[in-house]
Design a protein around this motif. Structure first.
Motif, PDB file in Angstrom:
ATOM      1  N   TYR A  12       9.211  42.169  22.249  1.00  0.00           N
ATOM      2  CA  TYR A  12      10.200  42.827  22.862  1.00  0.00           C
ATOM      3  C   TYR A  12       9.679  43.448  24.321  1.00  0.00           C
ATOM      4  N   THR A  13      10.440  42.986  25.363  1.00  0.00           N
ATOM      5  CA  THR A  13      10.131  43.411  26.536  1.00  0.00           C
ATOM      6  C   THR A  13      11.329  44.342  27.144  1.00  0.00           C
ATOM      7  N   THR A  14      10.994  45.527  28.022  1.00  0.00           N
ATOM      8  CA  THR A  14      11.666  46.421  28.579  1.00  0.00           C
ATOM      9  C   THR A  14      11.339  46.738  29.833  1.00  0.00           C
ATOM     10  N   TYR A  15      12.257  47.244  30.600  1.00  0.00           N
ATOM     11  CA  TYR A  15      11.658  47.849  31.953  1.00  0.00           C
ATOM     12  C   TYR A  15      12.155  49.156  31.887  1.00  0.00           C
ATOM     13  N   ILE A  16      11.221  50.190  32.372  1.00  0.00           N
ATOM     14  CA  ILE A  16      11.639  51.654  32.242  1.00  0.00           C
ATOM     15  C   ILE A  16      11.290  52.275  33.446  1.00  0.00           C
ATOM     16  N   LYS A  17      12.182  53.126  34.333  1.00  0.00           N
ATOM     17  CA  LYS A  17      11.832  53.931  35.393  1.00  0.00           C
ATOM     18  C   LYS A  17      10.960  55.035  35.187  1.00  0.00           C
ATOM     19  N   THR A  18       9.490  54.697  35.211  1.00  0.00           N
ATOM     20  CA  THR A  18       8.817  55.910  35.035  1.00  0.00           C
ATOM     21  C   THR A  18       7.388  55.256  35.265  1.00  0.00           C
ATOM     22  N   ILE A 100       1.486  47.784  28.778  1.00  0.00           N
ATOM     23  CA  ILE A 100       2.241  48.457  29.862  1.00  0.00           C
ATOM     24  C   ILE A 100       1.696  47.943  31.193  1.00  0.00           C
ATOM     25  N   GLU A 101       2.649  47.527  32.182  1.00  0.00           N
ATOM     26  CA  GLU A 101       2.417  46.864  33.451  1.00  0.00           C
ATOM     27  C   GLU A 101       3.211  47.655  34.763  1.00  0.00           C
ATOM     28  N   ALA A 102       2.555  48.268  35.455  1.00  0.00           N
ATOM     29  CA  ALA A 102       3.357  49.121  36.816  1.00  0.00           C
ATOM     30  C   ALA A 102       4.078  47.837  37.570  1.00  0.00           C
ATOM     31  N   MET A 103       5.324  48.157  37.948  1.00  0.00           N
ATOM     32  CA  MET A 103       5.977  47.233  38.590  1.00  0.00           C
ATOM     33  C   MET A 103       6.853  48.325  39.741  1.00  0.00           C
ATOM     34  N   GLY A 104       6.091  48.665  40.619  1.00  0.00           N
ATOM     35  CA  GLY A 104       6.799  49.461  41.743  1.00  0.00           C
ATOM     36  C   GLY A 104       7.030  50.824  41.127  1.00  0.00           C
ATOM     37  N   ASN A 105       8.176  51.613  41.351  1.00  0.00           N
ATOM     38  CA  ASN A 105       8.614  52.602  40.472  1.00  0.00           C
ATOM     39  C   ASN A 105       9.041  52.680  39.041  1.00  0.00           C
TER      40      ASN A 105
END
Length: 151
Positions: A12-18, A100-105
């Protein structure tokens, strides 16, 4: 969100603003875990080789295992066995990985829960539960509230 499941692996992959640091802290904090995991506590020190347990508020043991990898705030891997469902427990240990991979903000969070067997009733079971937990985690980080407070 992207979800993939077969008989032995759930991804499961999701994107979180954090930030990766906030996500890691939220996933490993006993107080915050209880908020998005329906009161359940994770008992461990999050160090490689340490035992890990999930426990209901009334003390009932849900799952046990061991911390296999801990690379804050990038990767966590657990050896994981269900202790409540006799069929799932009989399957033995599964493997949980959180990347966990950083992607900008924001961060890209990928959870992989797998078994080394052709078919797994545990994986079929957790494939319905992980999206709820991860939605609660995402919402808590982005809004301060969970999506579903109790089951």
């Amino acid at each position: 969100m992207n979800k993939s499941v077969n008989n032995s692996e759930f991804v499961y992959t999701t994107y979180i603003k954090t930030t990766p640091e906030k996500l890691w802290a939220t996933f490993t904090s006993p107080e915050l875990t209880r908020r998005y995991w329906f009161g359940v506590a994770h008992e461990t020190d999050w160090k490689v080789g340490s035992p890990w347990r999930m426990v209901y508020p009334d003390g009932r043991l849900i799952d046990t295992g061991e911390v296999l990898e801990a690379d804050p705030p990038r990767r966590l891997v657990l050896k994981w066995r269900n202790e409540m469902n006799p069929e799932w427990k009989a399957e033995g240990y599964s493997r949980f990985a959180m990347d966990i991979e950083a992607m900008g903000n924001a961060v890209k969070l990928t959870v992989t829960h797998s078994m080394e067997r052709a078919e797994s009733k545990l994986i079929a079971g957790v494939s319905g539960f992980w999206p709820l937990i991860l939605s609660n985690l995402k919402s808590l980080l982005e809004t301060g509230q969970v999506v579903v407070e109790s089951l």
